[in-house]
Design an enzyme around this catalytic site. Structure first.
Site, mmCIF file in Angstrom:
data_model
loop_
_atom_site.group_PDB
_atom_site.id
_atom_site.type_symbol
_atom_site.label_atom_id
_atom_site.label_comp_id
_atom_site.label_asym_id
_atom_site.label_seq_id
_atom_site.Cartn_x
_atom_site.Cartn_y
_atom_site.Cartn_z
ATOM 1 N N GLY A 5 0.791 -1.221 0.000
ATOM 2 C CA GLY A 5 0.000 0.000 0.000
ATOM 3 C C GLY A 5 0.818 1.263 0.000
ATOM 4 C CB CYS A 6 4.063 2.188 -1.506
ATOM 5 S SG CYS A 6 5.101 3.630 -1.775
ATOM 6 N N GLY A 7 2.001 4.769 -0.758
ATOM 7 C CA GLY A 7 1.152 5.845 -1.234
ATOM 8 C C GLY A 7 1.721 6.626 -2.395
ATOM 9 C CB CYS A 38 5.006 3.018 -5.321
ATOM 10 S SG CYS A 38 5.701 2.592 -3.726
#
Length: 266
Positions: free
Chosen positions: A105-107, A109
């Protein structure tokens, strides 16, 4: 439990014991808008309709009234959340230009410009919403009671919306995903954003951006914020409360919303 499964393991201590531990599921979730994949996140496969709606709103892709339908489709090795938008959202969709594979869930990337990462967000509409210190701590304690997946796995983040009580809560292996699911669930259930978003995670710039897109005047977190997150909260009219644990917390912006008298919560 949806979103988790028992997994065999060995426990080493004074002796060795076999057994199982419940762990959260984590799958590749594609977020597709008008037939084009805009993001691929590793996420917990629960509340995915909320995820699609929340992501569209918090990332500036579409407003709630521009979302026509959401369908969750199982595909090889993952899930495709297919969101269909009104034509007027097409230009905004093209401008985002997000095609990414984000770990847990990298915001940010895959964002292809600094301007996108530091995009402007609306200032929260002024309201009479206030909280006492006791209510801030009560809201954090109430979120703990809504973390069923975390209680079973000890491996997911939580996000809740509080206005006198917890009105909705969502969980996910990714902190951004949990917040997007909360926002989407609120939009789909018609919950007005006059209250506090409560988070189990740290507060980074992108988390404040998402709260601002929701329009909530307050965010409460159990961990610390970044300097940039505090600056954005101040500029966006958001009260940022962090390090809320035990009997204390710290307020970094718009401290006037914390009262010692009985507050207005409407």
């Amino acid at each position: 439990m949806k979103g988790a499964r028992p997994t065999p393991r060995l426990v080493f201590g004074s002796s060795v014991a076999a057994g199982e531990r419940v762990l959260p599921d984590e799958v590749a979730v594609a977020l597709s808008f008008n037939g084009t994949t805009q993001a691929v996140m590793m996420a917990t496969p629960a509340d995915l309709e909320d995820f699609g709606v929340g992501f569209a709103l918090t990332e500036g892709i579409a407003r709630p009234e521009e979302i026509l339908s959401v369908e969750v489709v199982e595909v090889d090795r993952g899930v495709d959340v297919q969101v269909w938008l009104r034509p007027e959202a097409d230009a905004r969709l093209a401008a985002r230009r997000r095609v990414m594979a984000g770990p847990v869930g990298c915001g940010l990337c895959g964002i292809d410009s600094i301007d996108q990462a530091l995009r402007e967000v609306p200032v929260v509409v002024p309201s009479r919403f206030r909280m006492t210190p006791a209510q801030v701590l009560a809201a954090v304690a109430a979120l703990q009671g809504e973390q069923r997946l975390h209680d079973a796995t000890r491996a997911v983040h939580g996000a809740a919306f509080w206005n006198g009580r917890v009105l909705l809560a969502r969980e996910d292996v990714g902190r951004h995903n949990a917040l997007d699911k909360l926002v989407g669930g609120m939009m789909r259930q018609g919950i007005a954003p006059q209250g506090a978003v409560v988070l189990t995670s740290r507060v980074s710039t992108d988390m404040v951006q998402k709260v601002a897109m929701l329009g909530a005047p307050m965010v409460i977190a159990v961990s610390a914020p970044t300097v940039a997150a505090v600056e954005l909260a101040e500029a966006s009219g958001i009260t940022l409360i962090a390090l809320a644990k035990g009997d204390r917390f710290e307020v970094f912006s718009h401290t006037d919303r914390i009262l010692t008298e009985v507050p207005h919560v409407g």
